[in-house]
Enzyme design. Sequence first.
Site, mmCIF file in Angstrom:
data_model
loop_
_atom_site.group_PDB
_atom_site.id
_atom_site.type_symbol
_atom_site.label_atom_id
_atom_site.label_comp_id
_atom_site.label_asym_id
_atom_site.label_seq_id
_atom_site.Cartn_x
_atom_site.Cartn_y
_atom_site.Cartn_z
ATOM 1 C CG ASP A 21 -44.585 -8.007 -20.683
ATOM 2 O OD1 ASP A 21 -43.358 -8.217 -20.645
ATOM 3 O OD2 ASP A 21 -45.435 -8.882 -20.393
ATOM 4 C CG ASN A 23 -38.799 -4.385 -23.665
ATOM 5 O OD1 ASN A 23 -39.763 -3.971 -24.287
ATOM 6 N ND2 ASN A 23 -38.228 -3.697 -22.691
ATOM 7 C CD1 TRP A 26 -40.434 -5.740 -31.254
ATOM 8 C CD2 TRP A 26 -38.226 -5.530 -30.882
ATOM 9 N NE1 TRP A 26 -39.938 -4.853 -32.194
ATOM 10 C CE2 TRP A 26 -38.581 -4.716 -31.986
ATOM 11 C CE3 TRP A 26 -36.893 -5.558 -30.484
ATOM 12 C CZ2 TRP A 26 -37.661 -3.938 -32.668
ATOM 13 C CZ3 TRP A 26 -35.965 -4.781 -31.168
ATOM 14 C CH2 TRP A 26 -36.347 -3.993 -32.254
ATOM 15 N NE ARG A 34 -35.015 -11.554 -21.562
ATOM 16 C CZ ARG A 34 -36.353 -11.646 -21.634
ATOM 17 N NH1 ARG A 34 -36.912 -12.549 -22.405
ATOM 18 N NH2 ARG A 34 -37.103 -10.842 -20.916
ATOM 19 C CG ASN A 69 -38.697 -7.578 -13.736
ATOM 20 O OD1 ASN A 69 -39.222 -6.494 -13.969
ATOM 21 N ND2 ASN A 69 -39.197 -8.705 -14.247
ATOM 22 C CD1 TRP A 70 -35.238 -7.080 -7.217
ATOM 23 C CD2 TRP A 70 -33.263 -6.735 -8.201
ATOM 24 N NE1 TRP A 70 -34.926 -5.743 -7.074
ATOM 25 C CE2 TRP A 70 -33.717 -5.508 -7.670
ATOM 26 C CE3 TRP A 70 -32.023 -6.751 -8.874
ATOM 27 C CZ2 TRP A 70 -33.008 -4.311 -7.774
ATOM 28 C CZ3 TRP A 70 -31.307 -5.554 -8.988
ATOM 29 C CH2 TRP A 70 -31.795 -4.365 -8.446
ATOM 30 N NE ARG A 72 -37.326 -10.334 -16.394
ATOM 31 C CZ ARG A 72 -37.933 -9.831 -17.454
ATOM 32 N NH1 ARG A 72 -37.230 -9.273 -18.411
ATOM 33 N NH2 ARG A 72 -39.243 -9.874 -17.551
ATOM 34 N NE ARG A 189 -48.316 -7.706 -18.959
ATOM 35 C CZ ARG A 189 -47.828 -8.291 -17.875
ATOM 36 N NH1 ARG A 189 -48.508 -8.241 -16.752
ATOM 37 N NH2 ARG A 189 -46.669 -8.926 -17.904
ATOM 38 N NE ARG A 195 -48.012 -12.585 -16.410
ATOM 39 C CZ ARG A 195 -47.893 -13.343 -17.491
ATOM 40 N NH1 ARG A 195 -48.899 -14.070 -17.904
ATOM 41 N NH2 ARG A 195 -46.753 -13.376 -18.166
HETATM 42 C C1 IPE Z 1 -43.936 -6.889 -15.586
HETATM 43 O O1 IPE Z 1 -43.441 -7.605 -16.681
HETATM 44 C C2 IPE Z 1 -42.877 -5.978 -15.051
HETATM 45 C C3 IPE Z 1 -42.437 -4.901 -15.952
HETATM 46 C C4 IPE Z 1 -43.001 -4.566 -17.081
HETATM 47 C C5 IPE Z 1 -41.311 -4.145 -15.472
HETATM 48 P P1 IPE Z 1 -42.876 -9.082 -16.509
HETATM 49 O O2 IPE Z 1 -42.516 -9.554 -17.865
HETATM 50 O O3 IPE Z 1 -41.808 -9.126 -15.488
HETATM 51 O O4 IPE Z 1 -44.152 -9.855 -15.951
HETATM 52 P P2 IPE Z 1 -44.508 -11.392 -15.904
HETATM 53 O O5 IPE Z 1 -43.409 -12.071 -15.159
HETATM 54 O O6 IPE Z 1 -44.581 -11.880 -17.316
HETATM 55 O O7 IPE Z 1 -45.831 -11.459 -15.220
HETATM 56 C C1 IPE Z 2 -40.546 -5.910 -20.315
HETATM 57 O O1 IPE Z 2 -40.186 -6.811 -21.299
HETATM 58 C C2 IPE Z 2 -39.364 -5.234 -19.677
HETATM 59 C C3 IPE Z 2 -39.070 -5.671 -18.299
HETATM 60 C C4 IPE Z 2 -39.781 -6.502 -17.600
HETATM 61 C C5 IPE Z 2 -37.879 -5.099 -17.688
HETATM 62 P P1 IPE Z 2 -39.741 -8.295 -20.943
HETATM 63 O O2 IPE Z 2 -38.276 -8.310 -20.705
HETATM 64 O O3 IPE Z 2 -40.576 -8.839 -19.844
HETATM 65 O O4 IPE Z 2 -40.057 -9.049 -22.291
HETATM 66 P P2 IPE Z 2 -40.727 -10.494 -22.466
HETATM 67 O O5 IPE Z 2 -42.013 -10.463 -21.696
HETATM 68 O O6 IPE Z 2 -39.772 -11.481 -21.923
HETATM 69 O O7 IPE Z 2 -40.945 -10.616 -23.936
HETATM 70 MG MG MG Z 3 -42.347 -9.807 -19.784
#
Ligand code: IPE
Ligand code: IPE
Ligand code: MG
Length: 253
Positions: A21, A23, A26, A34, A69-70, A72, A189, A195
């Site tokens: 988590d 990315n 960062w 992103r 994540n769908w 997004r 994590r 979480r």
């Molecule tokens: C969890 O990260 C899923 C992955 C790392 C692929 P998310 O960034 O989607 O989680 P939440 O929404 O902050 O809980």
């Molecule tokens: C984790 O990084 C990668 C995926 C969930 C695919 P995020 O994209 O959730 O990065 P943040 O949490 O928004 O910084």
């Molecule tokens: Mg995240």
Amino acid sequence: MSTKEKINVSLLPEHVAIIMDGNGRWATSHGRPRIFGHKNGVTAVREVTEAAAELGIKYLTLYAFSTENWSRPRVEIDALMGLLLETVGNQLSTLQKNNIRLQTIGDIEQLPPKTKKALENAILQTKDNTRMCLILALNYSSRWEIVEAVKHISHKVKAGILKEEDINDEIFSAHLTTANIPDPELMIRTSGEYRISNYLLWQSAYTELYFTNVLWPDFRKEDFYNAILDYQGRERRFGKTGEQVAKKTITSI
Ligand code: IPE
Ligand code: IPE
Ligand code: MG
């Protein structure tokens, strides 16, 4: 003594699960979109896979895309699927060279056809590799997996293949996408979130949790070693008392 040398190789977790988590944050901190963070996350995937295999860890599960994540933005989803396709293609020879087997958990049927095909090809080509299993959780969520298992089990009961009174922990585990994969002893994590986000809920009943503020694209071997060392300092009691656990350790020596 280096961090790696401090690790007790006879007390390694067999299975480490990671929620990669941070990315997006960062990328934002670097003033970039992103997807730049996701691209840089691939370096961390390579580092951790190498570190785990070198140490002798047998299963490494990486949460790469959750069912949620769908939700997004479409452009981010498309970029992630494209990146996945590219990375699987690029890394296949490295997996082969290092005797690493690729597996997935989650519903990969819903992924774009090209991505799904590349994954299936890599899974097939690496199926006989024995050093370590690299498991990607893709279009995965625990609640989805648990509901699927319940449906599967009820179907068997209805068909008379399975008796209701025979259903137990073991039978249930065998109907999850992680059947044949041991429960993770350690879950990491990154990015300072505390979480589980619908990840391996059933399997993590007794998993040791490790949280770090490091954002995933910055995560390196050293960070992984630190997580393993922290795990090795834990007392895993499984409901027993500390005295019982200590006694068991002494008598088993
Ligand atoms: C969890 O990260 C899923 C992955 C790392 C692929 P998310 O960034 O989607 O989680 P939440 O929404 O902050 O809980
Ligand atoms: C984790 O990084 C990668 C995926 C969930 C695919 P995020 O994209 O959730 O990065 P943040 O949490 O928004 O910084
Ligand atoms: Mg995240």
